[in-house]
Motif scaffolding. Structure first.
Motif: not given
Length: 523
Positions: A444-446, A469-474, A478-480
């Protein structure tokens, strides 16, 4: 590879214990330690062959302490104590816990006050080096006369009984010994008692919890600072002169870290003259709350360091004519600080969840409600906070101090027990939940951080955000999100975000560590 650690001579620390357990550091016995071990073993043999009655050498155990055991039966007595006390139930402890139990037991017995044979210690060390790890059930210790049941299971393989994990499979220890051409150990007088008396189950969980909680404390400051950037919070409450007026060490340390993490941030500078007077407590009081958890962590660290280098056996053998039956095995010195640390870990999660909720409210300019622009068709980050809330609530239920309870055992001989084994396990349960609570705040912070771009934060926080952001995209639909939480949890456990923070600080000559770093670091 570092120089070999010398059991019974060098000072054992949580970091060294973990490195030995993980095979990252070798270990040995110094010559003077070997001499002490041999002398103590000879002293016990002299007692066993004499007429003087000494508990556990030529008597039964617990309420059977008045039952005299003949010289011919002293060996049988020691094997029987391992059999009779192997009463653990429940799932097996993590292998790292069992390895830490072996490491810490080697240290305690190597001081030369327990009568243990050098050959027995060498066999325990062999188990570690060959990665033949005993399987130890989780439940069954009341943390009084030491961790009797788990330690009995830990050392059954010495006499060819119990189960071990070897080459990735759980096997009967007797079969593994046979495969490798090793005979079971023939225990001498007092050896069985020395093996199961002690706090090594509690201590292993304390070491593991101490290291894991330290990681969470380091991350909470970084993630909290990112959350502050997301809501356009103020860095003013972290000023040094303010905290000098109430100089708790934990608060001073966290305030320094937050000042450093936010220094030269365009995001902070962008709202210096806004009309908002104060931020909510979850932002403004991070030094006080995170700092209090750090103080509790430091208290536990001090006591764990004492226990790592203590003799927790009974009776203590000073010489063949000087033995003392005491209570060095009692788990209370660790049980209470473990309960305190459990509360500290739970509170770190509590304030983290409040920051997550704050990020979702959408009352701050430029930050959409639920951290997503097109809500309605999308639920945004609403439901990850449900998971965080559930874990926070679960942690609260785990905060009742186990050490507040005592149930008499051993027919009243052990009429006050510490329940420290439960304290140690609960601390690690709470940290399991805390890691996922922080993972939710991290994603959430990212996401909030993204909405403040193209403004730059500090070099350290921008570097941490880049790792995330190298592991988790903006996300703009909705997604899983369970997948995102899992990835965030991985980054928390593997310390990649912490590594990025310290590497960036070092590269840019930024003092993120501060004056109190050594106080609040793992050695």
């Amino acid at each position: 590879m570092k120089h070999p650690f010398q059991f019974g001579k060098d000072t054992l620390t949580p970091g060294i214990a973990l490195r030995i357990a993980r095979g990252q550091q070798t270990s040995t016995f110094a010559d003077d330690t070997i001499n002490k071990i041999k002398k103590s073993h000879a002293d016990v043999a002299e007692i066993a062959n004499g007429d003087r009655v000494v508990y556990g050498i030529n008597t039964g155990f617990g309420p059977l302490c008045t039952t005299i055991i003949s010289k011919e039966q002293t060996r049988k007595l020691q094997e029987n104590i391992l059999r009779s006390h192997s009463v653990g139930v429940g799932a097996y402890v993590p292998l790292e816990i069992a390895k830490l139990m072996l490491v810490t037991k080697l240290q305690a017995l190597s001081f030369g006050y327990s009568g243990i044979a050098l050959e027995t210690l060498e066999r325990i060390k062999w188990h570690l080096e060959m990665d033949i790890i005993p399987m130890v059930p989780t439940q069954g210790s009341v943390g009084a006369s030491g961790d009797l049941a788990p330690l009995a299971h830990l050392f059954l393989p010495l006499i060819g009984l119990g189960k071990v994990t070897y080459k990735g499979k759980i096997q009967d220890s007797g079969d593994v010994l046979q495969q490798l051409g090793k005979a079971p150990i023939a225990l001498g007088p007092k050896e069985g008692l020395a093996l199961i008396n002690g706090t090594q189950f509690i201590l292993a969980y304390a070491v593991r919890g101490l290291v894991r909680l330290h990681n969470c404390l380091e991350l909470a400051d970084i993630i909290g600072a990112m959350s502050l950037e997301g809501i356009l919070g103020s860095a003013s409450p972290f000023q040094e002169k303010l905290h000098a007026l109430r100089p708790f060490q934990g608060s001073l340390h966290v305030a320094h870290r937050l000042r450093t993490l936010l220094k030269n941030s365009q995001m902070v500078e962008s709202h210096e003259n806004c009309g908002r007077v104060q931020d909510p407590y979850s932002i403004r009081c991070m030094p006080q709350v995170h700092g209090s958890s750090r103080n509790a962590w430091h208290h536990l660290k001090e006591l764990v360091n004492v226990e790592l280098n203590s003799v927790t056996d009974n009776p203590i053998v000073f010489s063949s004519t000087d033995t003392i039956s005491g209570g060095n095995f009692h788990g209370q010195p660790l049980a209470m600080p473990l309960d305190y640390a459990t509360l500290a870990a739970a509170e770190l999660g509590n304030i983290s969840d409040r920051r997550t909720y704050l990020l979702l409210e959408g009352d701050i300019e430029g930050l959409p409600k639920l951290l997503m622009k097109n809500t309605g068709i999308n639920s945004g980050f609403m439901i990850p906070q449900y998971t965080s809330a559930a874990l926070v609530s679960e942690n609260k239920s785990l905060c009742f101090p186990a050490s507040a309870d005592s149930i008499p055992t051993s027919l009243g001989q052990e009429d006050h027990v510490s329940m420290g084994s439960i304290s140690g396990r609960k601390l690690n349960q709470v940290i399991d939940n805390l890691e996922n609570i922080l993972a939710v705040e991290l994603i959430c912070a990212a996401q909030a951080f993204d909405y403040r771009k193209p403004m730059k934060s500090s070099k350290i926080l921008d570097a941490c955000h880049e790792v995330i952001r190298g592991r988790i995209d903006h996300a703009e639909e909705d997604r899983i999100f369970a997948d995102d939480i899992e990835k965030a949890h991985d980054m928390i456990v593997n310390e990649s975000i912490i590594d990025a923070a310290y590497q960036t600080a070092q590269q840019n000559n930024i003092n993120l560590k501060g004056d109190l770093y050594e106080l609040f670091s793992i050695s």
